[in-house]
Design an enzyme around this catalytic site. Structure first.
Site, short mmCIF file in Angstrom:
data_model
loop_
_atom_site.label_atom_id
_atom_site.label_comp_id
_atom_site.label_asym_id
_atom_site.label_seq_id
_atom_site.Cartn_x
_atom_site.Cartn_y
_atom_site.Cartn_z
N PHE A 2 -5.68 13.17 16.76
CA PHE A 2 -6.97 12.55 17.10
C PHE A 2 -6.80 11.04 17.07
O PHE A 2 -6.51 10.46 16.02
CB PHE A 2 -8.10 12.95 16.15
CG PHE A 2 -9.42 12.39 16.61
CD1 PHE A 2 -10.17 13.04 17.59
CD2 PHE A 2 -9.88 11.16 16.14
CE1 PHE A 2 -11.36 12.50 18.06
CE2 PHE A 2 -11.07 10.61 16.62
CZ PHE A 2 -11.81 11.29 17.58
N ASP A 55 -1.21 5.52 13.42
CA ASP A 55 -2.66 5.42 13.51
C ASP A 55 -3.22 5.69 12.12
O ASP A 55 -3.30 6.83 11.67
CB ASP A 55 -3.20 6.44 14.53
CG ASP A 55 -4.71 6.35 14.69
OD1 ASP A 55 -5.37 5.72 13.84
OD2 ASP A 55 -5.25 6.94 15.65
N LYS A 75 -12.32 1.94 11.02
CA LYS A 75 -13.23 2.59 10.07
C LYS A 75 -13.54 1.75 8.82
O LYS A 75 -14.37 0.87 8.89
CB LYS A 75 -12.72 4.00 9.76
CG LYS A 75 -12.83 4.88 11.02
CD LYS A 75 -12.66 6.36 10.76
CE LYS A 75 -13.07 7.14 12.01
NZ LYS A 75 -12.05 8.00 12.57
C1 LIG Z 1 -11.82 7.93 14.03
C2 LIG Z 1 -10.41 7.79 14.48
C3 LIG Z 1 -10.10 7.05 15.63
C4 LIG Z 1 -11.15 6.48 16.56
O1 LIG Z 1 -11.98 5.56 15.95
P1 LIG Z 1 -13.39 5.18 16.66
O2 LIG Z 1 -13.87 4.03 15.85
O3 LIG Z 1 -14.24 6.40 16.52
O4 LIG Z 1 -13.08 4.85 18.06
C5 LIG Z 1 -8.77 6.88 15.94
N1 LIG Z 1 -7.80 7.42 15.18
C6 LIG Z 1 -8.08 8.15 14.08
C7 LIG Z 1 -6.96 8.69 13.28
C8 LIG Z 1 -9.39 8.37 13.71
O5 LIG Z 1 -9.65 9.13 12.64
#
Ligand SMILES: *Cc1c(COP(=O)(O)O)cnc(C)c1O
Length: 436
Positions: free
Chosen positions: A175, A260, A289
């Site tokens: 994700f 990520d 986040k």
């Molecule tokens: C939430 C998330 C994203 C995307 O972040 P948004 O602020 O919702 O665009 C990307 N990578 C990971 C691992 C995430 O948990």
């Protein structure tokens, strides 16, 4: 009461012309088997907001620390933390003050100008993570896109990959957000269906399989993009040493390793960055986040000069990326992580929480896994769906969210204390007892 019930009653009862709230509420109520009067907020959100989510039937109206309250002033302990965006707790006073102070002085100017505070924020982020530079964006998905752009351009400029041939390797079940390029890298049919065509140059390999990485690398591979723990994928933790082996392979084949850490970063797993569990320093890291302190979307792509120098003025940008308000709040968010020992608290209480959850013996539990305050309880869907379990938790005053249908996620704000956690553990036990 179910949200789909709200949808259908709202749609069928409403004509083109305006109706009073009263009459809509009455018809919604009549159409629902639930004796509660439907919240106006639920009704309006269901009617006017695109149906791209299916929220639990609770309307949150305020928050403080680990708690949120609904519109009827019922208190819940937040075990969801907005997918880890609220690590600092709701309305953290230091962050609210930083936001208010800055908002009264200077909000948005765009990067057409230098602005007071952006350099200090990025200096702090670089110092904490060990990178030379950072590129500020807003959402996580934008920072992922930034990383992809950096990796491709690095491949053309520094690695010598032929034009338009650069490849990115990602993992199954990943994700990385919801933009078209990003869902184009997803293996989840629902994220992709109906949104193609997608950019080319993506290879998907199994997660937690370093041999598959080596087999997938070609002369055109720019980067391997990976989550140190797959959060949305179900809190999947690869075996110890996986990331270190990936780092070794990437180095051997001149491929960038980009982690990520939008969800796993900033203390969530008991280390500042989750890749530290494997002693790895990736070539690039993506944060988001929690970086916005639970108040704003703030994200970064961090890397050393070797990678970041591919960007020249005009290559890439964002009107809001790194705006003064974000820089001030982001700086304060980073300072609080250090000052309040949030990473250490996550490690200590995470170990304790995991131990307590593992001590619960119930036939519906098929696995309990986690690192720090990032824990998933896998449930046997033949006994209970994670969604239903989360609805039962909500009745006990705990908010959580299922991930991948079978996993209940437990990821409270990192400011949680032992007493609050013990209260939650009792409620979780009670919920399992109620299942019998
Ligand atoms: C939430 C998330 C994203 C995307 O972040 P948004 O602020 O919702 O665009 C990307 N990578 C990971 C691992 C995430 O948990």
């Amino acid at each position: 009461m179910s949200i789909s019930g709200v949808d259908s009653s709202g749609t069928t009862s409403q004509s083109q012309s305006d109706q009073s709230d009263q009459s809509v509420n009455e018809s919604s109520k009549a159409a629902s088997n639930d004796s509660d009067q439907l919240s106006t907020n639920i009704r309006l959100e269901s009617q006017y907001c695109a149906a791209n989510y299916s929220p639990l039937p609770v309307v949150l109206s305020r928050g403080e620390g680990v708690y949120v309250w609904d519109e009827n002033d019922r208190r819940y302990l937040d075990m969801m933390s907005a997918y880890s965006a609220v690590s600092h707790g709701h309305c953290n006073p230091r962050l609210v003050k930083a936001l208010q102070d800055q908002a009264a002085v200077l909000g948005v100017v765009s990067r057409a100008f230098f602005s007071e505070g952006l350099g200090t924020f990025l200096q702090k982020a670089c110092a904490m993570t060990g990178y030379q530079q950072a590129l500020p964006m807003n959402t996580g998905a934008e920072a992922v896109e930034t990383a992809l752009k950096a990796a491709r351009k690095w491949a053309y400029q520094k690695k010598g990959v032929a034009d338009n041939k650069a490849e990115i390797i990602v993992c199954e079940n990943n994700f990385h957000g919801r933009t078209i390029a990003v869902v184009g890298m997803s293996s989840e049919p629902q994220y992709r269906d109906g949104f193609g065509p997608f950019p080319a140059g993506v290879t998907i390999i199994p997660y937690a399989d370093a041999a598959a990485l080596e087999a997938a690398i070609t002369d055109n591979t720019a980067a391997f993009l990976v989550e140190p723990i797959q959060g949305e994928g179900g809190i999947l933790i690869p075996p110890q040493g996986y990331l270190a082996e990936c780092a070794r392979l990437c180095k051997k084949h001149n491929v960038l390793l980009i982690c990520d850490e939008v969800q796993t970063g900033l203390g969530r797993t008991g280390k500042l960055l989750a890749c530290e569990h494997d002693g790895v320093k990736p070539d690039g890291v993506i944060l988001g986040k929690a970086l916005g302190g639970g108040l704003l979307p703030v994200s970064l792509f961090l890397a050393d000069d070797e990678v970041m120098s591919v960007f020249t003025p005009g290559d890439h940008g964002s009107t809001f990326g790194g705006y003064p308000l974000a820089a001030r709040v982001g700086l304060e968010a980073l300072r609080i992580i250090e000052d309040d020992g949030l990473t250490e608290n996550s490690a200590t209480l995470g170990d304790y929480f995991l131990e307590q959850l593992r001590a619960i013996s119930h036939p519906s539990i098929t696995d309990v896994r986690g690192k720090g305050l990032f824990i998933g309880v896998e449930l046997d869907p033949k006994i209970i769906s994670a969604r239903t379990f989360c609805e039962m938790l909500m009745e006990e005053g705990i908010l959580s969210k299922d991930t991948h249908h079978t996993v209940a996620r437990f990821a409270p704000p990192l400011v949680i204390n032992k007493e609050q956690l013990d209260w939650a553990i009792e409620k979780i036990k009670l919920t399992f007892e109620r299942l019998d």
